[in-house]
Enzyme design. Structure first.
Site, short mmCIF file in Angstrom:
data_model
loop_
_atom_site.label_atom_id
_atom_site.label_comp_id
_atom_site.label_asym_id
_atom_site.label_seq_id
_atom_site.Cartn_x
_atom_site.Cartn_y
_atom_site.Cartn_z
N ASN A 32 0.87 -1.19 0.00
CA ASN A 32 0.00 0.00 0.00
C ASN A 32 0.89 1.23 0.00
O ASN A 32 1.95 1.23 0.65
CB ASN A 32 -0.89 -0.01 1.24
CG ASN A 32 -1.98 1.06 1.17
OD1 ASN A 32 -2.96 0.89 0.46
ND2 ASN A 32 -1.77 2.16 1.87
N SER A 128 -18.11 -6.55 -7.72
CA SER A 128 -19.28 -6.01 -7.02
C SER A 128 -19.57 -6.79 -5.75
O SER A 128 -19.25 -7.98 -5.66
CB SER A 128 -20.51 -6.06 -7.92
OG SER A 128 -21.64 -5.63 -7.18
N GLY A 130 -19.52 -4.86 -2.60
CA GLY A 130 -19.10 -4.03 -1.47
C GLY A 130 -18.08 -4.75 -0.62
O GLY A 130 -17.50 -5.77 -1.04
N LYS A 182 -19.57 -4.14 -15.49
CA LYS A 182 -19.70 -3.66 -14.11
C LYS A 182 -20.36 -2.28 -14.07
O LYS A 182 -21.19 -1.99 -13.21
CB LYS A 182 -18.32 -3.63 -13.43
CG LYS A 182 -18.31 -2.93 -12.07
CD LYS A 182 -19.09 -3.69 -11.04
CE LYS A 182 -19.17 -3.18 -9.64
NZ LYS A 182 -18.54 -2.03 -9.13
N HIS A 185 -23.96 -2.76 -14.61
CA HIS A 185 -24.48 -3.33 -13.34
C HIS A 185 -24.80 -2.18 -12.39
O HIS A 185 -25.87 -2.13 -11.77
CB HIS A 185 -23.42 -4.26 -12.75
CG HIS A 185 -23.61 -4.57 -11.28
ND1 HIS A 185 -23.35 -3.65 -10.28
CD2 HIS A 185 -24.04 -5.68 -10.64
CE1 HIS A 185 -23.62 -4.16 -9.11
NE2 HIS A 185 -24.04 -5.42 -9.30
N ASN A 186 -23.88 -1.24 -12.26
CA ASN A 186 -24.10 -0.12 -11.33
C ASN A 186 -25.24 0.78 -11.81
O ASN A 186 -25.98 1.33 -11.00
CB ASN A 186 -22.82 0.69 -11.16
CG ASN A 186 -21.81 -0.02 -10.29
OD1 ASN A 186 -21.83 -1.24 -10.19
ND2 ASN A 186 -20.92 0.71 -9.67
N GLU A 189 -28.27 -0.87 -10.78
CA GLU A 189 -28.35 -0.68 -9.32
C GLU A 189 -28.98 0.67 -8.98
O GLU A 189 -29.89 0.77 -8.13
CB GLU A 189 -26.92 -0.79 -8.77
CG GLU A 189 -26.73 -0.47 -7.32
CD GLU A 189 -25.21 -0.47 -6.98
OE1 GLU A 189 -24.49 -1.43 -7.33
OE2 GLU A 189 -24.75 0.52 -6.38
N1 LIG Z 1 -15.90 0.37 -1.44
C1 LIG Z 1 -16.71 -0.39 -2.16
O1 LIG Z 1 -17.78 -0.85 -1.69
C2 LIG Z 1 -16.36 -0.75 -3.58
C3 LIG Z 1 -17.13 -1.70 -4.26
C4 LIG Z 1 -16.77 -2.07 -5.54
C5 LIG Z 1 -15.68 -1.47 -6.14
N2 LIG Z 1 -14.95 -0.52 -5.48
C6 LIG Z 1 -13.79 0.07 -6.16
O2 LIG Z 1 -12.62 -0.57 -5.67
C7 LIG Z 1 -11.53 0.36 -5.63
C8 LIG Z 1 -10.98 0.42 -4.21
O3 LIG Z 1 -12.02 0.86 -3.36
P1 LIG Z 1 -11.84 1.09 -1.78
O4 LIG Z 1 -13.14 1.62 -1.28
O5 LIG Z 1 -11.24 -0.12 -1.16
O6 LIG Z 1 -10.69 2.20 -1.71
P2 LIG Z 1 -10.67 3.75 -2.16
O7 LIG Z 1 -11.09 4.58 -0.99
O8 LIG Z 1 -11.36 3.94 -3.44
O9 LIG Z 1 -9.09 3.98 -2.39
C9 LIG Z 1 -8.16 3.98 -1.33
C10 LIG Z 1 -6.91 3.23 -1.75
O10 LIG Z 1 -6.33 3.87 -2.90
C11 LIG Z 1 -4.96 4.17 -2.59
N3 LIG Z 1 -4.52 5.33 -3.36
C12 LIG Z 1 -5.17 6.50 -3.52
N4 LIG Z 1 -4.45 7.33 -4.30
C13 LIG Z 1 -3.30 6.67 -4.62
C14 LIG Z 1 -2.17 6.97 -5.39
N5 LIG Z 1 -2.05 8.15 -6.03
N6 LIG Z 1 -1.19 6.05 -5.52
C15 LIG Z 1 -1.30 4.86 -4.90
N7 LIG Z 1 -2.36 4.49 -4.16
C16 LIG Z 1 -3.34 5.39 -4.02
C17 LIG Z 1 -4.97 4.42 -1.11
O11 LIG Z 1 -3.69 4.36 -0.60
P3 LIG Z 1 -3.27 5.18 0.75
O12 LIG Z 1 -3.62 4.29 1.88
O13 LIG Z 1 -1.83 5.41 0.59
O14 LIG Z 1 -4.07 6.46 0.74
C18 LIG Z 1 -5.86 3.27 -0.65
O15 LIG Z 1 -5.17 2.05 -0.65
C19 LIG Z 1 -12.10 1.68 -6.16
O16 LIG Z 1 -11.89 1.77 -7.54
C20 LIG Z 1 -13.58 1.55 -5.91
O17 LIG Z 1 -14.36 2.35 -6.78
C21 LIG Z 1 -15.25 -0.16 -4.20
#
Ligand SMILES: NC(=O)c1ccc[n+]([C@@H]2O[C@H](COP(=O)([O-])OP(=O)(O)OC[C@H]3O[C@@H](n4cnc5c(N)ncnc54)[C@H](OP(=O)(O)O)[C@@H]3O)[C@@H](O)[C@H]2O)c1
Length: 470
Positions: A32, A128, A130, A182, A185-186, A189
């Site tokens: 990370n 998908s 969450g 995907k 899908h959203n 949703e």
């Molecule tokens: N949350 C959900 O329910 C969900 C569901 C389906 C898909 N997704 C997708 O899955 C992905 C991850 O989602 P998430 O909710 O787990 O996290 P997120 O809040 O979208 O992203 C946070 C992560 O991104 C990293 N990051 C941000 N800017 C960066 C950069 N410039 N270089 C390297 N790393 C960077 C952060 O690292 P640091 O710790 O260093 O800040 C952290 O590990 C996203 O695309 C999201 O749209 C999310």
């Protein structure tokens, strides 16, 4: 000993996917950007597991077996490019990079070309379900290099949700096919969620029902033809009491909704394709309007409207509301699947739509018992223009369209907005209309812009000097 799989990005989705992969017997290397997050993860949730922390990309790449299989789970957009920029100089030919975030399909197309030029394999994968799905079994929609999918198919099938027709993961085609599926899908949703909240509003403001009473209705629908995740969580939300006040928590929540991107992208892409997704689009607009809270408060004091109290028999209204919601939900799937069909031919994805229905059956937010007959329809007739043209949806329309008309008419009479239900109704009404008034549009365009028109009584393209005729 080197790790089988690597994950970059340890926010909620990344951490849960790592734990899910590890739980299925694979070792996982993790990295990370902010080291603190990695440290915290390995000291807590990753304790005693086959999880190898890395504190530099060099260390991370070194920790993986070849060909390397690396899943990037960071914020969509520029962060993905930032990670790729750091990663590519360290990789070797044949290594696989997987973007598991909600990336825009155009970004995925560009990144696949860049990976190809460097000799790497690339997958754009929609995940998908969450945070819970990521840990317990998500729905996985993959696209990109098929050889890349073959490298991780075993891992994906192991971690995916298990549906009635197999693991909820599939390879959909080249390029951005996975991210596109995907995204749609959203979009679906968004449309289902908007339909549900309109039913809630009608029952709350129109019938004066309490959250517990409404929970009972959604629970009943969830145990019937509308069984699915979004109905299930709505029942649970409506029953939930705020621990501080003892009040239903939902009634203490501000009435403004965010729209993070995928619903908007889905609508934008549909407009580019020329495919109709009015219920998805209206769901996006409904969220946008909800965000204008202060302006709505002002307008509520100056623009008059009727009393929202419906003054109808509660039991009859709720019975007919079921039909309205049922058809609107079918319309959401019908529009999304039509968009996938049109996108597939425009973008050469070669999508198997029945696979989309299968993969959505478990693990994802739009999972529903409706997907079983939807899949069957699509297996029997992959080129079907609209779900409503095949059974059982043809009969559902025949049985319930009167309810959809009646419910939306009552909503209009009482000033309760129902954009998703309205658009579902007018969409199907337009689709089933043999002669629409677009003849007059042709005439208007020809009048002011000499755009020409076609006639129904003879072949050819015509122009009229309308001023002269007038
Ligand atoms: N949350 C959900 O329910 C969900 C569901 C389906 C898909 N997704 C997708 O899955 C992905 C991850 O989602 P998430 O909710 O787990 O996290 P997120 O809040 O979208 O992203 C946070 C992560 O991104 C990293 N990051 C941000 N800017 C960066 C950069 N410039 N270089 C390297 N790393 C960077 C952060 O690292 P640091 O710790 O260093 O800040 C952290 O590990 C996203 O695309 C999201 O749209 C999310």
């Amino acid at each position: 000993m080197k790790a089988d799989f690597g994950v970059i990005g340890l926010a909620v989705m990344g951490q849960n996917l790592v734990l899910n992969v590890e739980d299925k017997g694979f070792s996982v290397a993790v990295f990370n950007r902010t080291a603190e997050r990695t440290k915290e993860f390995v000291e807590n949730r990753a304790q005693g597991k086959k999880i190898v922390p890395a504190y530099s990309l060099e260390e991370f790449v070194e920790a993986l077996t070849r060909p390397r299989k690396i899943l990037i789970m960071v914020k969509a957009g520029a962060p993905v490019d930032a990670v790729l920029e750091g990663l590519y100089p360290l990789l070797e030919r044949g290594d696989l990079v997987i973007d598991g975030g909600n990336s825009h399909h155009d970004d995925t197309e560009r990144r696949i070309k860049e990976a190809e030029e460097r000799g790497f394999l690339y997958l754009g994968v929609g995940i998908s379900g969450g945070e819970y799905g990521a840990l317990r079994g998500p729905s996985i929609m993959a696209g990109g290099h098929r050889e890349g999918y073959e490298l991780v198919q075993g891992i994906f099938e192991a971690i995916a949700a298990k549906g009635p027709d197999g693991p909820c993961c599939a390879y959909f085609g080249p390029g951005s096919a996975g991210h596109y599926v995907k995204m749609v899908h959203n979009g679906i949703e968004y449309a289902i969620m908007e339909t549900i909240v309109e039913a809630y509003d009608l029952m709350k403001r129109g019938l004066g029902m309490s959250p517990d009473e409404m929970a009972g209705v959604f629970g009943d629908w969830n145990r019937r033809e509308l069984g699915g995740y979004l109905f299930e969580i709505t029942e649970r939300i409506l029953h939930y009491k705020d621990p501080e006040t003892g009040e239903p928590l939902v009634e203490l929540i501000l009435d403004t909704a965010k729209q993070k991107g995928t619903g908007k992208w889905s609508t934008q892409s549909a407009l580019d394709l020329g495919t109709p997704v009015p219920t998805i689009a209206m769901a996006v607009f409904a969220r946008i309007i909800s965000a204008f809270k202060e302006e709505r408060v002002v307008a509520s004091k100056v623009l008059p409207g009727p009393d929202p109290a419906l003054g109808t028999d509660r039991e009859e209204f709720v019975r007919r509301l079921f039909g309205a919601v049922y058809l609107s939900v079918i319309a959401a799937y019908a529009q999304g699947l039509r968009q996938l069909r049109d996108a597939s031919s425009e973008r050469c994805y070669g999508l198997d739509l029945s696979e989309a229905a299968r993969v959505w059956m478990a693990g994802c937010i739009i999972r529903s018992v409706l997907l079983v007959p939807i899949r069957k329809v699509l297996l029997d007739n992959p080129e079907l223009p609209l779900l409503f043209l095949a059974e059982p949806f043809k009969s559902a329309w025949a049985e319930y369209h009167g309810d959809l008309r009646w419910v939306t008419a009552r909503a209009h009479e009482h000033g309760i907005p129902t954009p998703a239900m309205d658009s579902a109704l007018t969409f199907v009404d337009a689709f089933r209309t043999e002669r629409l008034p677009a003849n007059l549009i042709q005439a208007q365009r020809d009048f002011f812009g000499a755009h020409t028109y076609q006639r129904i009584d003879k072949e050819g393209t015509f122009h009229t000097d309308w001023e002269a005729v007038a």
